[in-house]
Design a protein around this motif. Sequence first.
Motif, mmCIF file in Angstrom:
data_model
loop_
_atom_site.group_PDB
_atom_site.id
_atom_site.type_symbol
_atom_site.label_atom_id
_atom_site.label_comp_id
_atom_site.label_asym_id
_atom_site.label_seq_id
_atom_site.Cartn_x
_atom_site.Cartn_y
_atom_site.Cartn_z
ATOM 1 N N GLY A 38 23.403 15.061 -11.174
ATOM 2 C CA GLY A 38 24.046 13.813 -11.571
ATOM 3 C C GLY A 38 24.757 13.271 -10.341
ATOM 4 O O GLY A 38 24.444 13.641 -9.206
ATOM 5 N N THR A 40 27.750 13.828 -9.147
ATOM 6 C CA THR A 40 28.497 14.798 -8.328
ATOM 7 C C THR A 40 27.552 15.596 -7.435
ATOM 8 O O THR A 40 27.763 15.693 -6.220
ATOM 9 N N GLY A 66 22.118 14.258 -17.430
ATOM 10 C CA GLY A 66 23.404 14.429 -18.107
ATOM 11 C C GLY A 66 24.109 13.089 -18.285
ATOM 12 O O GLY A 66 23.468 12.048 -18.484
ATOM 13 N N ARG A 70 23.338 8.339 -18.976
ATOM 14 C CA ARG A 70 23.568 7.911 -20.373
ATOM 15 C C ARG A 70 24.777 7.005 -20.522
ATOM 16 O O ARG A 70 25.040 6.497 -21.616
ATOM 17 N N ASN A 71 25.578 6.858 -19.469
ATOM 18 C CA ASN A 71 26.894 6.242 -19.674
ATOM 19 C C ASN A 71 26.812 4.721 -19.784
ATOM 20 O O ASN A 71 25.733 4.139 -19.813
ATOM 21 N N TYR A 74 30.446 1.617 -16.355
ATOM 22 C CA TYR A 74 31.691 1.026 -15.854
ATOM 23 C C TYR A 74 32.164 1.833 -14.644
ATOM 24 O O TYR A 74 32.458 3.026 -14.762
ATOM 25 N N PRO A 208 16.042 24.859 -14.213
ATOM 26 C CA PRO A 208 17.355 25.374 -14.631
ATOM 27 C C PRO A 208 17.707 26.668 -13.912
ATOM 28 O O PRO A 208 16.868 27.568 -13.822
ATOM 29 N N TYR A 240 27.473 18.961 -19.107
ATOM 30 C CA TYR A 240 26.107 19.296 -19.533
ATOM 31 C C TYR A 240 25.654 20.662 -19.030
ATOM 32 O O TYR A 240 24.468 20.939 -18.973
ATOM 33 N N ASN A 259 25.581 4.077 -27.588
ATOM 34 C CA ASN A 259 25.354 2.714 -27.098
ATOM 35 C C ASN A 259 24.205 2.099 -27.878
ATOM 36 O O ASN A 259 23.205 2.774 -28.159
ATOM 37 N N GLY A 340 25.495 10.150 -25.725
ATOM 38 C CA GLY A 340 25.715 11.305 -24.854
ATOM 39 C C GLY A 340 27.086 11.894 -25.118
ATOM 40 O O GLY A 340 27.825 11.419 -25.985
HETATM 41 C C1 LIG Z 1 28.011 7.858 -23.422
HETATM 42 C C2 LIG Z 1 28.801 8.040 -22.161
HETATM 43 C C3 LIG Z 1 29.478 6.959 -21.624
HETATM 44 C C4 LIG Z 1 30.181 7.097 -20.424
HETATM 45 N N1 LIG Z 1 30.688 5.974 -19.839
HETATM 46 C C5 LIG Z 1 31.186 6.052 -18.579
HETATM 47 C C6 LIG Z 1 31.524 4.883 -17.866
HETATM 48 O O1 LIG Z 1 31.327 3.750 -18.335
HETATM 49 N N2 LIG Z 1 32.063 5.013 -16.621
HETATM 50 C C7 LIG Z 1 32.248 6.236 -16.042
HETATM 51 O O2 LIG Z 1 32.742 6.289 -14.916
HETATM 52 N N3 LIG Z 1 31.881 7.371 -16.677
HETATM 53 C C8 LIG Z 1 31.340 7.310 -17.918
HETATM 54 N N4 LIG Z 1 30.925 8.440 -18.548
HETATM 55 C C9 LIG Z 1 31.123 9.751 -17.881
HETATM 56 C C10 LIG Z 1 30.101 9.972 -16.776
HETATM 57 O O3 LIG Z 1 28.816 9.620 -17.220
HETATM 58 C C11 LIG Z 1 30.117 11.444 -16.333
HETATM 59 O O4 LIG Z 1 31.443 11.844 -16.091
HETATM 60 C C12 LIG Z 1 29.316 11.638 -15.078
HETATM 61 O O5 LIG Z 1 28.012 11.176 -15.236
HETATM 62 C C13 LIG Z 1 29.317 13.101 -14.676
HETATM 63 O O6 LIG Z 1 28.466 13.229 -13.568
HETATM 64 P P1 LIG Z 1 28.112 14.668 -13.046
HETATM 65 O O7 LIG Z 1 27.141 14.528 -11.947
HETATM 66 O O8 LIG Z 1 29.342 15.420 -12.716
HETATM 67 O O9 LIG Z 1 27.458 15.410 -14.305
HETATM 68 P P2 LIG Z 1 26.136 15.043 -15.124
HETATM 69 O O10 LIG Z 1 25.632 13.704 -14.829
HETATM 70 O O11 LIG Z 1 26.408 15.370 -16.550
HETATM 71 O O12 LIG Z 1 25.079 16.063 -14.521
HETATM 72 C C14 LIG Z 1 25.102 17.431 -14.771
HETATM 73 C C15 LIG Z 1 23.671 17.905 -14.593
HETATM 74 O O13 LIG Z 1 23.661 19.325 -14.495
HETATM 75 C C16 LIG Z 1 22.416 19.756 -15.039
HETATM 76 N N5 LIG Z 1 22.523 21.184 -15.326
HETATM 77 C C17 LIG Z 1 23.293 21.769 -16.272
HETATM 78 N N6 LIG Z 1 23.126 23.119 -16.221
HETATM 79 C C18 LIG Z 1 22.229 23.369 -15.229
HETATM 80 C C19 LIG Z 1 21.647 24.573 -14.701
HETATM 81 N N7 LIG Z 1 21.951 25.777 -15.196
HETATM 82 N N8 LIG Z 1 20.749 24.445 -13.698
HETATM 83 C C20 LIG Z 1 20.445 23.241 -13.175
HETATM 84 N N9 LIG Z 1 20.977 22.078 -13.645
HETATM 85 C C21 LIG Z 1 21.868 22.157 -14.652
HETATM 86 C C22 LIG Z 1 22.244 18.865 -16.262
HETATM 87 O O14 LIG Z 1 20.913 18.825 -16.705
HETATM 88 C C23 LIG Z 1 22.755 17.518 -15.762
HETATM 89 O O15 LIG Z 1 21.727 16.690 -15.290
HETATM 90 C C24 LIG Z 1 30.261 8.354 -19.765
HETATM 91 C C25 LIG Z 1 29.589 9.453 -20.314
HETATM 92 C C26 LIG Z 1 28.858 9.298 -21.490
HETATM 93 C C27 LIG Z 1 28.123 10.490 -22.036
#
Ligand SMILES: Cc1cc2nc3c(=O)[nH]c(=O)nc-3n(C[C@H](O)[C@H](O)[C@H](O)COP(=O)(O)OP(=O)(O)OC[C@H]3O[C@@H](n4cnc5c(N)ncnc54)[C@H](O)[C@@H]3O)c2cc1C
Length: 427
Positions: A38, A40, A66, A70-71, A74, A208, A240, A259, A340
């Motif tokens: 994602g 990060t 993750g 899906r967000n 914003y 994974p 996730y 959404n 999500g």
């Molecule tokens: C419906 C919804 C609306 C939102 N609206 C907003 C918004 O408008 N503005 C905003 O700033 N934020 C919003 N957020 C929050 C934002 O989407 C998340 O905080 C952000 O996407 C997190 O990013 P990330 O990269 O840390 O994690 P994620 O994008 O969740 O990525 C984590 C990834 O890790 C992978 N993973 C998990 N376990 C393993 C493993 N064992 N091996 C390999 N891969 C693995 C998953 O498949 C996933 O793809 C919203 C979230 C949702 C669900």
Amino acid sequence: MQNDPLSHGLWEMTAPPAPPTSPLAGQVKADVAVVGCGYTGLSAALRLAESGAKVVALEAAEVGFGGSGRNVGYVNAGMWVLPSEIPKALGADYGERALTVLAGGPAVVWETIDKYKIDCDPVRNGTLHCAVDRSGVADNEERARQWAGRGAPVRALSAAETAARVGADVYAGSLLDMRAGTIQPLAYARGLADAAIAAGAAVHTKSPVRAAERTGRSWTLRTDAGSVAADWVAVATEAYGGAPWPQVRREQVLLPYFNFATLALSPDLQASILPGREGCWDTNKIMSYFRFDRAGRMVFGSVGALRGMGLAIHRSWAKRALRKIFPRIGAVEFEHQWYGMIGMTDNALPRFHRLADNVVTFCGYNGRGIGTGTVFGRVLADHILGRIAESDLPLPVTEPDAPALPAVKEAYYEAGAQIAHAVGAWL
Ligand SMILES: Cc1cc2nc3c(=O)[nH]c(=O)nc-3n(C[C@H](O)[C@H](O)[C@H](O)COP(=O)(O)OP(=O)(O)OC[C@H]3O[C@@H](n4cnc5c(N)ncnc54)[C@H](O)[C@@H]3O)c2cc1C
């Protein structure tokens, strides 16, 4: 996305294609393994690869699977909590650092989009936090006072100013934050993956991570068909995640958000609703939000999961609620629907954990992950590269929490949203 139209909905239908990737096969070596693709993980992988590190990013499903795909899109600054609460929770030094880094999140997102020419519909016209009553107005005024005191372009708008910007007169006022804006979230994640790959990162999807073992100074991460041996591991699985570091997911209580996207509205409606194209949400306890996409569809959402009874209840509520805010919208047809899970921490602040020697993570973004994930991915990379000492990070090192009764809280949120929407609560 994995043949599930309820997971990524409109964003999957309108995002540019993901870069071609394949599952990890065989044994490879790297300086850093990133787990999760994602914002990060991809932001960390991009920074690491550009700095000359050999980086392998492993994603269980697909890029943006993750929260990042899906967000609502914003690009917000800061966290939900008032700025003045952050130093109280983290102490003066960490509080100031966290505030500075999080307030700068949107600027980093806009800069990243520009630098890598990411095709993700950025609209940098601010967001409006719309007050539904006097207490919402008071809260917005206090936020405006605190952010403006820090030099941020944030101000409280009157009911009349809000009505002119929203194209509806149902709000008592709003908070306009000009640092913020909207993007196509999955397109942004895919663009980050393109940039990371172009910089030299290896990105493997459908990979994974099942297990992690420490061998000497190195970590070996095992997937179904391969393994990576790396000195450092950046865990970027947020809400996730699961094995091999389930504590990252377990310390968060999952709050479902859905959404719906309408068909493209008529030119008249597109011109009279949100003519400035800000992203809006409200101060309700069960919050709702709305924005336009590039094609003039209105994306409208709130708390709830589109499964079981929830699908029909939330769809019916969303139609009624939209008509109540914008009576002239007429009969509402939804073209896409998806939902999500947002990971919430007990004090609504993110966390930094050292899960083991050389295994680090930022998590707990509480629905503010676009800016936060982008900047924390960079910070994670800089920490791994030795540019930021652990004591200089924007968050203190903590052990993952274990919230009380998370499953009960999650069931309560999901059922509570259904009940509220079934009985017609909307503002
Ligand atoms: C419906 C919804 C609306 C939102 N609206 C907003 C918004 O408008 N503005 C905003 O700033 N934020 C919003 N957020 C929050 C934002 O989407 C998340 O905080 C952000 O996407 C997190 O990013 P990330 O990269 O840390 O994690 P994620 O994008 O969740 O990525 C984590 C990834 O890790 C992978 N993973 C998990 N376990 C393993 C493993 N064992 N091996 C390999 N891969 C693995 C998953 O498949 C996933 O793809 C919203 C979230 C949702 C669900």
